[in-house]
Scaffold this active site. Structure first.
Site, PDB file in Angstrom:
ATOM      1  N   HIS A 178      40.474  45.451  41.969  1.00 35.99           N
ATOM      2  CA  HIS A 178      39.995  43.886  41.262  1.00 35.99           C
ATOM      3  C   HIS A 178      41.636  44.218  39.898  1.00 35.99           C
ATOM      4  O   HIS A 178      41.469  45.054  39.410  1.00 35.99           O
ATOM      5  CB  HIS A 178      39.000  43.854  40.878  1.00 35.99           C
ATOM      6  CG  HIS A 178      39.502  42.253  39.654  1.00 35.99           C
ATOM      7  ND1 HIS A 178      38.812  41.275  40.285  1.00 35.99           N
ATOM      8  CD2 HIS A 178      40.506  41.913  38.867  1.00 35.99           C
ATOM      9  CE1 HIS A 178      39.440  39.687  39.648  1.00 35.99           C
ATOM     10  NE2 HIS A 178      40.222  39.878  38.831  1.00 35.99           N
ATOM     11  N   HIS A 236      42.027  41.376  47.008  1.00 29.84           N
ATOM     12  CA  HIS A 236      43.130  40.259  47.028  1.00 29.84           C
ATOM     13  C   HIS A 236      43.938  39.855  46.012  1.00 29.84           C
ATOM     14  O   HIS A 236      44.493  39.946  45.062  1.00 29.84           O
ATOM     15  CB  HIS A 236      42.083  39.413  45.559  1.00 29.84           C
ATOM     16  CG  HIS A 236      40.911  39.902  44.700  1.00 29.84           C
ATOM     17  ND1 HIS A 236      41.857  41.204  44.019  1.00 29.84           N
ATOM     18  CD2 HIS A 236      40.085  39.675  44.179  1.00 29.84           C
ATOM     19  CE1 HIS A 236      41.160  41.072  43.143  1.00 29.84           C
ATOM     20  NE2 HIS A 236      39.543  40.499  43.510  1.00 29.84           N
ATOM     21  N   ASP A 315      36.979  37.217  49.764  1.00 29.42           N
ATOM     22  CA  ASP A 315      35.958  37.130  47.647  1.00 29.42           C
ATOM     23  C   ASP A 315      35.108  35.567  47.795  1.00 29.42           C
ATOM     24  O   ASP A 315      35.005  35.040  46.304  1.00 29.42           O
ATOM     25  CB  ASP A 315      37.764  36.617  46.790  1.00 29.42           C
ATOM     26  CG  ASP A 315      37.029  37.428  45.425  1.00 29.42           C
ATOM     27  OD1 ASP A 315      35.598  37.380  44.990  1.00 29.42           O
ATOM     28  OD2 ASP A 315      37.632  36.826  44.948  1.00 29.42           O
TER      29      ASP A 315
HETATM   30  O1  DOR Z   1      37.169  35.045  41.174  1.00 25.96           O
HETATM   31  C1  DOR Z   1      36.663  35.653  40.870  1.00 25.96           C
HETATM   32  N1  DOR Z   1      35.133  35.020  40.991  1.00 25.96           N
HETATM   33  N2  DOR Z   1      37.072  36.324  40.884  1.00 25.96           N
HETATM   34  C2  DOR Z   1      35.649  37.760  40.505  1.00 25.96           C
HETATM   35  O2  DOR Z   1      36.544  38.739  40.992  1.00 25.96           O
HETATM   36  C3  DOR Z   1      35.241  38.041  40.774  1.00 25.96           C
HETATM   37  C4  DOR Z   1      33.881  36.640  41.496  1.00 25.96           C
HETATM   38  C5  DOR Z   1      32.984  36.221  40.838  1.00 25.96           C
HETATM   39  O3  DOR Z   1      31.853  37.503  40.857  1.00 25.96           O
HETATM   40  O4  DOR Z   1      32.441  34.935  40.765  1.00 25.96           O
END
Ligand code: DOR
Length: 449
Positions: A178, A236, A315
């Site tokens: 990430h 992403h 994601d």
């Molecule tokens: O938007 C996100 N949600 N990005 C992340 O890196 C983690 C993820 C989450 O686990 O909620």
């Protein structure tokens, strides 16, 4: 198990669309041919010219077990996944507790057994102090090691430069990252707070979690991977700018060697852009942020042409409605996607921007190849029969149809021109276009390495 014969399907596989029949025996694809004669023991499925694809393999989901099960769990989220044509998933380590050693990893595999509707793999996580556990990881036990080079949901930021360097040097599996530079984001946030006080809104998210933060961190990951010869997969990608940092060549070079540094983008970056925050607010707040229309177009183009973006994923990161209704600063980042990700990608096919073969390549073939997944991701005789039947029949997403535990979708009210008419996992139909069938049938993914 009785055999299944799917007749008169239009197969999409390895760059081709062609009419064929397909027989399933003992959970695997036994035969693919232009015409296969039915035997008495066959259960015959008339596909009527609908599209038959290998099941999608999602290399990035957050199914929230253990510890965050009020948002989702392996059973609920994998049910949503198979209803959406996603037959395998690789799940992230930012759970509670986080997956930071082999014991935690095996505990997660134990949780999934008998409860996952799709096939499952779990990433090992990284922290500022688990290098010994990373060194000890059996490369067959996990698809890869997840490194948060930017802080997001869960406290898993790895920001110690020596540790980061050592992880890239010593990882026994691919590293997935990430990439968002946390100091840049913190400085942006402080500037917005100084200017707007508490009146921050989701529209500001792409400027707080800015493109500069992504570019800086992605550059660092690539430089570390080049330095150590690491297999790196950057998750992403959300900006046009980062595309220039990756090799535009195919996943496999002419001499058969696989690219060592690869990139993924996600369905929401192809469907939404800055203009959607006014309507959807926190419901499309995620990290990295959804950015500009020009980024969206560049990502679609990169996916359609050549190899700059190797993989399409979701994601999928569910949070409850209650959590998402909080003011911007308190609302968590992430959105549920698995149930409508394939049909959202196929919408780009209907718009003439992407081919069906390209969707299958990036969402099924490439993740299998990149993570050495054993005998999945393709329509090939002898491979596991993970299949999805797609019908070009419009439908509109309704909240009451959402299977994710969080009970909402960023696509509510959207009409898609294709729907998932059936899904098979390990040779068994688990979704018939209307409902789940039988009991969960997922298996632990195996990695040929
Ligand atoms: O938007 C996100 N949600 N990005 C992340 O890196 C983690 C993820 C989450 O686990 O909620």
């Amino acid at each position: 198990m009785p055999s299944t014969l799917i007749v008169n399907a239009r197969l999409v596989n390895e760059g081709r669309e062609f009419d064929a029949d397909l027989r399933i025996e003992d959970g695997r694809i036994a035969k693919i041919d232009s015409q296969i004669a039915a035997r008495p023991e066959d259960r015959v499925i008339e596909a009527g010219g609908r599209w038959l694809l290998p099941g999608m393999i999602d290399d990035q989901v957050h199914f929230r077990e253990p510890g965050l099960t009020h948002k989702g769990d392996i059973a609920s989220e994998s049910a949503a996944a198979v209803a959406g044509g996603l037959t395998s998933f690789m799940d992230m380590p930012n759970t509670n507790p986080p997956t930071l050693d082999s014991a935690a990893l095996e505990a997660k595999y134990a949780l999934a057994k008998g409860r996952a509707w799709g096939n499952y793999g779990f990433y090992h996580g990284a922290s500022n102090d688990n290098l010994e556990a990373i060194r000890a990881l059996d490369p067959k036990a996990a698809p890869g090691i997840k490194v948060f080079m930017g802080a997001s949901t869960g406290n898993m930021l790895v920001d110690n430069p020596e540790t980061l360097d050592a992880i890239f040097r010593e990882a026994p599996t691919p590293i997935i990252t990430h990439c968002e530079d946390t100091p840049t984001i913190d400085a942006n946030l402080a500037a917005f707070q100084a200017k707007y006080g508490d009146a921050l809104t989701a529209e500001m998210h792409p400027d707080i979690r800015s493109r500069e933060a992504c570019i800086k961190s992605t550059r660092l990951a690539i430089s570390l991977a080049r330095k150590h010869g690491t297999r790196l997969h950057v998750l992403h990608i959300s900006t046009a700018d980062e595309l220039a940092l990756f090799d535009p060549g195919p996943l496999f070079q002419a001499d058969g060697r696989r690219k060592r540094i690869t990139a993924e983008t996600c369905v929401h970056f192809l469907r939404f852009d800055r203009g959607d925050y006014a309507r959807l607010g926190n419901f499309i707040k995620c990290n990295p942020a959804i950015k500009d229309a020009s980024d969206r177009e560049a990502l679609i183009k990169a996916l359609a042409e050549g190899g700059t973006i190797d993989v399409l994923a979701t994601d999928h990161a569910p949070h409850t409605l209650e959590e998402k209704m909080k003011p911007y600063a308190q609302a968590p980042s992430g959105l549920p996607l698995v149930q409508y990700a394939l049909v959202a990608a196929l919408e780009l096919v209907h718009e003439g921007k992407l081919s069906r073969a390209q969707v299958v390549k990036k969402f099924a073939h490439a993740p299998a190849q990149l993570f050495d997944v054993s005998q999945r991701g393709f329509l090939r005789e002898g491979y596991w029969a993970d299949l999805v039947l797609v019908e070009d029949e419009p439908f509109t997403v309704r909240r009451e149809d959402v299977l994710s535990k969080c009970g909402w979708s960023p696509f509510e009210g959207t009409t898609f021109r294709s729907r998932v008419a059936a899904t098979w996992v390990n040779g068994r139909m688990v979704w018939n276009g209307e409902q789940l069938l039988g009991t969960p049938n997922g298996q632990r993914l195996e990695f040929d390495r």
